[in-house]
Design a protein around this motif. Structure first.
Motif, PDB file in Angstrom:
ATOM      1  N   ILE A 233       0.794  -1.113  -0.001  1.00  0.00           N
ATOM      2  CA  ILE A 233      -0.064   0.150   0.186  1.00  0.00           C
ATOM      3  C   ILE A 233       0.939   1.188  -0.166  1.00  0.00           C
ATOM      4  CG2 ILE A 233      -1.703   1.392   1.221  1.00  0.00           C
ATOM      5  CD1 ILE A 233      -2.746  -1.397   2.292  1.00  0.00           C
ATOM      6  N   SER A 234       2.054   1.179   0.611  1.00  0.00           N
ATOM      7  CA  SER A 234       2.886   2.297   0.936  1.00  0.00           C
ATOM      8  C   SER A 234       3.563   2.665  -0.393  1.00  0.00           C
ATOM      9  CB  SER A 234       4.045   2.331   1.874  1.00  0.00           C
ATOM     10  OG  SER A 234       3.631   2.090   3.270  1.00  0.00           O
ATOM     11  N   ARG A 235       3.691   1.450  -1.157  1.00  0.00           N
ATOM     12  CA  ARG A 235       4.418   1.622  -2.549  1.00  0.00           C
ATOM     13  C   ARG A 235       3.413   2.149  -3.326  1.00  0.00           C
ATOM     14  NH1 ARG A 235       3.988  -1.373  -7.146  1.00  0.00           N
ATOM     15  NH2 ARG A 235       5.760  -1.089  -8.663  1.00  0.00           N
ATOM     16  N   GLU A 236       2.187   2.109  -3.598  1.00  0.00           N
ATOM     17  CA  GLU A 236       1.293   2.524  -4.436  1.00  0.00           C
ATOM     18  C   GLU A 236       1.248   3.979  -3.959  1.00  0.00           C
ATOM     19  OE1 GLU A 236      -0.160   1.089  -7.291  1.00  0.00           O
ATOM     20  OE2 GLU A 236       1.061  -0.640  -6.455  1.00  0.00           O
ATOM     21  N   TYR A 237       1.098   4.395  -2.942  1.00  0.00           N
ATOM     22  CA  TYR A 237       0.825   5.748  -2.663  1.00  0.00           C
ATOM     23  C   TYR A 237       2.189   6.631  -3.018  1.00  0.00           C
ATOM     24  CZ  TYR A 237      -3.364   5.134   0.103  1.00  0.00           C
ATOM     25  OH  TYR A 237      -4.669   4.834   0.317  1.00  0.00           O
ATOM     26  N   LEU A 238       3.365   6.160  -2.668  1.00  0.00           N
ATOM     27  CA  LEU A 238       4.616   6.621  -3.011  1.00  0.00           C
ATOM     28  C   LEU A 238       4.765   6.861  -4.564  1.00  0.00           C
ATOM     29  CD1 LEU A 238       6.693   5.029  -0.418  1.00  0.00           C
ATOM     30  CD2 LEU A 238       6.194   7.346  -0.402  1.00  0.00           C
ATOM     31  N   LEU A 239       4.276   5.764  -5.129  1.00  0.00           N
ATOM     32  CA  LEU A 239       4.382   5.976  -6.801  1.00  0.00           C
ATOM     33  C   LEU A 239       3.610   7.276  -7.202  1.00  0.00           C
ATOM     34  CD1 LEU A 239       4.256   2.093  -7.965  1.00  0.00           C
ATOM     35  CD2 LEU A 239       6.285   3.714  -7.875  1.00  0.00           C
ATOM     36  N   GLU A 240       2.431   7.256  -6.594  1.00  0.00           N
ATOM     37  CA  GLU A 240       1.727   8.673  -6.739  1.00  0.00           C
ATOM     38  C   GLU A 240       2.183   9.775  -6.314  1.00  0.00           C
ATOM     39  OE1 GLU A 240      -1.181   8.608  -8.708  1.00  0.00           O
ATOM     40  OE2 GLU A 240      -0.905   6.566  -9.209  1.00  0.00           O
ATOM     41  N   ILE A 241       2.957  10.010  -5.479  1.00  0.00           N
ATOM     42  CA  ILE A 241       3.754  10.977  -5.018  1.00  0.00           C
ATOM     43  C   ILE A 241       4.601  11.246  -5.752  1.00  0.00           C
ATOM     44  CG2 ILE A 241       4.807  11.763  -3.015  1.00  0.00           C
ATOM     45  CD1 ILE A 241       3.014  10.553  -1.131  1.00  0.00           C
ATOM     46  N   ILE A 242       5.382  10.176  -6.115  1.00  0.00           N
ATOM     47  CA  ILE A 242       6.640  10.382  -6.969  1.00  0.00           C
ATOM     48  C   ILE A 242       6.169  11.061  -8.208  1.00  0.00           C
ATOM     49  CG2 ILE A 242       8.386   9.207  -8.181  1.00  0.00           C
ATOM     50  CD1 ILE A 242       8.748   7.410  -5.807  1.00  0.00           C
ATOM     51  N   ALA A 243       5.058  10.507  -8.890  1.00  0.00           N
ATOM     52  CA  ALA A 243       4.592  11.064 -10.024  1.00  0.00           C
ATOM     53  C   ALA A 243       4.209  12.496  -9.852  1.00  0.00           C
ATOM     54  CB  ALA A 243       3.433  10.057 -10.757  1.00  0.00           C
ATOM     55  N   LEU A 244       3.552  12.857  -9.039  1.00  0.00           N
ATOM     56  CA  LEU A 244       3.401  14.409  -8.669  1.00  0.00           C
ATOM     57  C   LEU A 244       4.610  15.262  -8.544  1.00  0.00           C
ATOM     58  CD1 LEU A 244       0.269  13.836  -6.411  1.00  0.00           C
ATOM     59  CD2 LEU A 244       0.017  14.750  -8.712  1.00  0.00           C
ATOM     60  N   GLN A 245       5.577  14.630  -7.891  1.00  0.00           N
ATOM     61  CA  GLN A 245       6.910  15.464  -7.708  1.00  0.00           C
ATOM     62  C   GLN A 245       7.467  15.747  -8.930  1.00  0.00           C
ATOM     63  OE1 GLN A 245       8.242  16.915  -5.093  1.00  0.00           O
ATOM     64  NE2 GLN A 245       7.055  15.983  -3.512  1.00  0.00           N
ATOM     65  N   LYS A 246       7.266  14.668  -9.704  1.00  0.00           N
ATOM     66  CA  LYS A 246       7.996  15.064 -11.092  1.00  0.00           C
ATOM     67  C   LYS A 246       7.086  15.981 -11.907  1.00  0.00           C
ATOM     68  CE  LYS A 246      10.024  10.118 -11.728  1.00  0.00           C
ATOM     69  NZ  LYS A 246      10.004   8.963 -12.567  1.00  0.00           N
ATOM     70  N   GLU A 247       6.121  15.837 -11.818  1.00  0.00           N
ATOM     71  CA  GLU A 247       5.142  16.914 -12.497  1.00  0.00           C
ATOM     72  C   GLU A 247       5.544  18.254 -11.932  1.00  0.00           C
ATOM     73  OE1 GLU A 247       0.470  17.646 -13.175  1.00  0.00           O
ATOM     74  OE2 GLU A 247       1.132  15.623 -12.973  1.00  0.00           O
ATOM     75  N   VAL A 248       5.671  18.548 -10.752  1.00  0.00           N
ATOM     76  CA  VAL A 248       5.817  19.773 -10.085  1.00  0.00           C
ATOM     77  C   VAL A 248       7.217  20.315 -10.649  1.00  0.00           C
ATOM     78  CG1 VAL A 248       6.570  20.838  -7.921  1.00  0.00           C
ATOM     79  CG2 VAL A 248       4.446  19.515  -8.178  1.00  0.00           C
ATOM     80  N   ALA A 249       8.189  19.189 -10.770  1.00  0.00           N
ATOM     81  CA  ALA A 249       9.619  19.618 -11.060  1.00  0.00           C
ATOM     82  C   ALA A 249       9.597  20.028 -12.530  1.00  0.00           C
ATOM     83  CB  ALA A 249      10.433  18.535 -10.968  1.00  0.00           C
ATOM     84  N   GLN A 250       8.924  19.450 -13.322  1.00  0.00           N
ATOM     85  CA  GLN A 250       8.683  19.783 -14.631  1.00  0.00           C
ATOM     86  C   GLN A 250       7.959  21.077 -15.048  1.00  0.00           C
ATOM     87  OE1 GLN A 250       9.933  18.192 -17.414  1.00  0.00           O
ATOM     88  NE2 GLN A 250       9.209  19.904 -18.673  1.00  0.00           N
ATOM     89  N   LEU A 251       6.923  21.482 -14.223  1.00  0.00           N
ATOM     90  CA  LEU A 251       6.470  22.825 -14.327  1.00  0.00           C
ATOM     91  C   LEU A 251       7.456  23.842 -13.806  1.00  0.00           C
ATOM     92  CD1 LEU A 251       2.800  21.755 -12.918  1.00  0.00           C
ATOM     93  CD2 LEU A 251       3.309  22.555 -15.369  1.00  0.00           C
ATOM     94  N   LYS A 252       8.053  23.509 -12.828  1.00  0.00           N
ATOM     95  CA  LYS A 252       9.101  24.546 -12.352  1.00  0.00           C
ATOM     96  C   LYS A 252      10.155  24.755 -13.441  1.00  0.00           C
ATOM     97  CE  LYS A 252       8.815  23.642  -7.175  1.00  0.00           C
ATOM     98  NZ  LYS A 252       9.627  23.354  -6.126  1.00  0.00           N
ATOM     99  N   LYS A 253      10.582  23.815 -14.204  1.00  0.00           N
ATOM    100  CA  LYS A 253      11.601  23.776 -15.274  1.00  0.00           C
ATOM    101  C   LYS A 253      10.990  24.700 -16.332  1.00  0.00           C
ATOM    102  CE  LYS A 253      14.543  20.731 -17.477  1.00  0.00           C
ATOM    103  NZ  LYS A 253      14.840  19.245 -18.130  1.00  0.00           N
ATOM    104  N   GLU A 254       9.781  24.541 -16.804  1.00  0.00           N
ATOM    105  CA  GLU A 254       8.897  25.104 -17.513  1.00  0.00           C
ATOM    106  C   GLU A 254       8.912  26.693 -17.449  1.00  0.00           C
ATOM    107  OE1 GLU A 254       5.364  23.246 -18.628  1.00  0.00           O
ATOM    108  OE2 GLU A 254       6.598  21.450 -19.252  1.00  0.00           O
TER     109      GLU A 254
END
Length: 108
Positions: free
Chosen positions: A86-107
């Motif tokens: 369960i932790s893994r599933e939540y962490l995968l979602e959080i990681i995906a969101l972190q990547k998206e935030v990083a991409q938006l900051k980069k843009e």
């Protein structure tokens, strides 16, 4: 009993290590190291697979009408496996969101 204890400890060890790799991956993403995060997630997935292999052996044993008497240690092991998953599933979602935030900051 000794064999069941050994199996239980294997599940606990693999599941705990897999969960730790996922949390390490989250920290790597937060630090901007996406390559390291992907490697850690892959390592974590391999550990999850090992935990499930061990657990599946117990299920197969019971399916073959061999007695598997639940112990508190086995229940704990299964709890750790489920919690890690369960932790893994939540962490995968959080990681995906972190990547998206990083991409938006980069843009910006």
């Amino acid at each position: 009993m000794e064999a069941l204890e050994n199996v239980s400890f294997q599940i606990i060890s693999y599941a705990g290590s897999a969960k730790a790799k996922c949390y390490e991956a989250l920290q790597a993403v937060k630090a901007g190291d996406f390559e390291k995060a992907e490697l850690l997630l892959k390592e974590g997935q391999e550990l999850f697979i090992e935990a499930h292999k061990v657990h599946t052996q117990l299920i197969q044993k019971e399916a073959n009408n061999e007695a598997v008497t639940p112990t508190l240690l086995l229940i704990h092991a299964e709890d750790q496996l489920m919690n890690a998953e369960i932790s893994r599933e939540y962490l995968l979602e959080i990681i995906a969101l972190q990547k998206e935030v990083a991409q938006l900051k980069k843009e910006k």
